[in-house]
Scaffold this motif. Structure first.
Motif, PDB file in Angstrom:
ATOM      1  N   MET A  39      47.897  54.820  19.313  1.00  0.00           N
ATOM      2  CA  MET A  39      47.311  53.477  19.341  1.00  0.00           C
ATOM      3  C   MET A  39      46.538  53.265  20.636  1.00  0.00           C
ATOM      4  SD  MET A  39      50.248  50.920  18.011  1.00  0.00           S
ATOM      5  CE  MET A  39      50.327  50.491  16.309  1.00  0.00           C
ATOM      6  N   THR A  40      45.571  52.367  20.570  1.00  0.00           N
ATOM      7  CA  THR A  40      44.886  51.960  21.791  1.00  0.00           C
ATOM      8  C   THR A  40      45.762  50.924  22.503  1.00  0.00           C
ATOM      9  OG1 THR A  40      43.738  50.160  20.678  1.00  0.00           O
ATOM     10  CG2 THR A  40      42.623  52.303  20.721  1.00  0.00           C
ATOM     11  N   VAL A  41      45.400  50.601  23.728  1.00  0.00           N
ATOM     12  CA  VAL A  41      46.172  49.625  24.499  1.00  0.00           C
ATOM     13  C   VAL A  41      46.150  48.276  23.782  1.00  0.00           C
ATOM     14  CG1 VAL A  41      46.370  48.426  26.703  1.00  0.00           C
ATOM     15  CG2 VAL A  41      45.667  50.806  26.661  1.00  0.00           C
ATOM     16  N   ARG A  42      44.984  47.903  23.287  1.00  0.00           N
ATOM     17  CA  ARG A  42      44.836  46.622  22.593  1.00  0.00           C
ATOM     18  C   ARG A  42      45.738  46.569  21.361  1.00  0.00           C
ATOM     19  NH1 ARG A  42      39.980  43.153  22.049  1.00  0.00           N
ATOM     20  NH2 ARG A  42      40.389  41.764  20.299  1.00  0.00           N
ATOM     21  N   ASN A  43      45.698  47.618  20.559  1.00  0.00           N
ATOM     22  CA  ASN A  43      46.516  47.652  19.344  1.00  0.00           C
ATOM     23  C   ASN A  43      48.006  47.693  19.674  1.00  0.00           C
ATOM     24  OD1 ASN A  43      44.308  47.532  17.680  1.00  0.00           O
ATOM     25  ND2 ASN A  43      44.168  49.746  17.410  1.00  0.00           N
ATOM     26  N   ALA A  44      48.364  48.345  20.766  1.00  0.00           N
ATOM     27  CA  ALA A  44      49.771  48.395  21.174  1.00  0.00           C
ATOM     28  C   ALA A  44      50.250  46.995  21.568  1.00  0.00           C
ATOM     29  CB  ALA A  44      49.954  49.369  22.338  1.00  0.00           C
ATOM     30  N   THR A  81      40.059  43.369  29.855  1.00  0.00           N
ATOM     31  CA  THR A  81      40.391  43.380  31.285  1.00  0.00           C
ATOM     32  C   THR A  81      40.833  41.994  31.754  1.00  0.00           C
ATOM     33  OG1 THR A  81      38.052  43.046  31.808  1.00  0.00           O
ATOM     34  CG2 THR A  81      38.861  45.302  31.864  1.00  0.00           C
ATOM     35  N   GLU A  82      40.142  40.954  31.305  1.00  0.00           N
ATOM     36  CA  GLU A  82      40.530  39.592  31.683  1.00  0.00           C
ATOM     37  C   GLU A  82      41.881  39.221  31.088  1.00  0.00           C
ATOM     38  OE1 GLU A  82      37.531  36.853  30.515  1.00  0.00           O
ATOM     39  OE2 GLU A  82      36.052  37.627  31.924  1.00  0.00           O
ATOM     40  N   ALA A  83      42.106  39.597  29.829  1.00  0.00           N
ATOM     41  CA  ALA A  83      43.362  39.246  29.163  1.00  0.00           C
ATOM     42  C   ALA A  83      44.547  39.904  29.862  1.00  0.00           C
ATOM     43  CB  ALA A  83      43.313  39.656  27.696  1.00  0.00           C
ATOM     44  N   TYR A  84      44.400  41.182  30.226  1.00  0.00           N
ATOM     45  CA  TYR A  84      45.499  41.865  30.908  1.00  0.00           C
ATOM     46  C   TYR A  84      45.707  41.325  32.317  1.00  0.00           C
ATOM     47  CZ  TYR A  84      44.943  45.103  27.025  1.00  0.00           C
ATOM     48  OH  TYR A  84      44.840  45.648  25.769  1.00  0.00           O
ATOM     49  N   ALA A  85      44.614  40.959  32.981  1.00  0.00           N
ATOM     50  CA  ALA A  85      44.740  40.360  34.317  1.00  0.00           C
ATOM     51  C   ALA A  85      45.461  39.017  34.232  1.00  0.00           C
ATOM     52  CB  ALA A  85      43.362  40.194  34.950  1.00  0.00           C
ATOM     53  N   ASN A 106      42.254  51.095  33.737  1.00  0.00           N
ATOM     54  CA  ASN A 106      42.020  52.126  32.728  1.00  0.00           C
ATOM     55  C   ASN A 106      40.833  51.750  31.847  1.00  0.00           C
ATOM     56  OD1 ASN A 106      42.652  54.460  31.050  1.00  0.00           O
ATOM     57  ND2 ASN A 106      43.244  52.923  29.547  1.00  0.00           N
ATOM     58  N   ILE A 107      40.725  50.469  31.507  1.00  0.00           N
ATOM     59  CA  ILE A 107      39.622  50.038  30.647  1.00  0.00           C
ATOM     60  C   ILE A 107      38.297  50.087  31.406  1.00  0.00           C
ATOM     61  CG2 ILE A 107      38.673  48.032  29.431  1.00  0.00           C
ATOM     62  CD1 ILE A 107      41.608  47.390  28.692  1.00  0.00           C
ATOM     63  N   ARG A 108      38.312  49.664  32.668  1.00  0.00           N
ATOM     64  CA  ARG A 108      37.076  49.648  33.452  1.00  0.00           C
ATOM     65  C   ARG A 108      36.580  51.048  33.776  1.00  0.00           C
ATOM     66  NH1 ARG A 108      38.870  47.174  38.014  1.00  0.00           N
ATOM     67  NH2 ARG A 108      40.377  45.789  37.072  1.00  0.00           N
ATOM     68  N   LYS A 109      37.466  51.876  34.297  1.00  0.00           N
ATOM     69  CA  LYS A 109      37.057  53.196  34.781  1.00  0.00           C
ATOM     70  C   LYS A 109      37.322  54.308  33.782  1.00  0.00           C
ATOM     71  CE  LYS A 109      37.681  51.994  39.601  1.00  0.00           C
ATOM     72  NZ  LYS A 109      38.364  52.307  40.851  1.00  0.00           N
ATOM     73  N   GLY A 110      38.288  54.105  32.907  1.00  0.00           N
ATOM     74  CA  GLY A 110      38.633  55.155  31.958  1.00  0.00           C
ATOM     75  C   GLY A 110      39.522  56.192  32.615  1.00  0.00           C
ATOM     76  N   SER A 111      40.506  56.639  31.889  1.00  0.00           N
ATOM     77  CA  SER A 111      41.429  57.623  32.432  1.00  0.00           C
ATOM     78  C   SER A 111      42.067  58.383  31.281  1.00  0.00           C
ATOM     79  CB  SER A 111      42.512  56.924  33.262  1.00  0.00           C
ATOM     80  OG  SER A 111      43.455  57.854  33.703  1.00  0.00           O
ATOM     81  N   ASN A 112      42.178  59.673  31.467  1.00  0.00           N
ATOM     82  CA  ASN A 112      42.796  60.501  30.433  1.00  0.00           C
ATOM     83  C   ASN A 112      44.316  60.531  30.550  1.00  0.00           C
ATOM     84  OD1 ASN A 112      40.282  61.157  29.455  1.00  0.00           O
ATOM     85  ND2 ASN A 112      40.116  63.039  30.664  1.00  0.00           N
TER      86      ASN A 112
END
Length: 170
Positions: A39-44, A81-85, A106-112
């Protein structure tokens, strides 16, 4: 009376903070589990909110109420990003602020390696919770010390009075 109301509010805030800290390992572990399942972070987050809504009748939990508010923000069109902040700011507890910053970054910069970081955070949070449980157990033992001493005194009086009267009558 005025001072008592302020104190009551402080106690409620402290209880909220304590509950948030106790629920943190569970939340991070579920996030890592859902993300590990693909799942993506949003879906989780949406899944966490959905699961809470299904079992909401049991007991209201502060962290899941905040997650629900984040889900509503996400569904109303606010950026992730705003919602998580906002989630981290509303919780006002350091671990949640760290988690929200991690997710936003993670959303702004991306990370594996977000999943790996979340798993490490879950392990760290679980160890922290074990330490907190030990601390609470020690505090409970300390709080019971005074009643135990009072019971000892009562038992001593119960034993000493008959012994005293039997000694004086002889």
């Amino acid at each position: 009376l005025y001072w008592g109301r302020g104190r009551e509010l402080d106690q409620k805030l402290e209880a909220r903070k304590r509950e948030l800290l106790l629920d943190y390992p569970e939340v991070v572990n579920k996030l890592a589990l859902y993300m590990g399942a693909g799942m993506t972070v949003r879906n989780a987050f949406l899944k966490l909110g959905e699961d809470y809504k299904k079992q909401k009748e049991e007991r209201k939990k502060y962290v899941y109420e905040e997650i629900l508010m984040t889900c509503y923000e996400l569904q109303s069109g606010r950026s992730e990003t705003e919602a998580y902040a906002h989630f981290g700011k509303r919780c006002q507890v350091q671990p949640y602020m760290k988690l929200s910053a991690l997710l936003s970054q993670n959303i702004r910069k991306g990370s594996n390696n977000l999943l790996q970081i979340l798993r490490q955070e879950a392990d760290h949070a679980f160890a922290e919770r074990k330490n907190q449980a030990k601390k609470l157990g020690e505090e409970a033992g300390t709080k019971l010390l005074l009643p135990m001493m009072m019971m000892l005194c009562v038992v001593m009086v119960i034993i000493m009075i008959p012994a005293y009267f039997s000694f004086t009558l002889n």
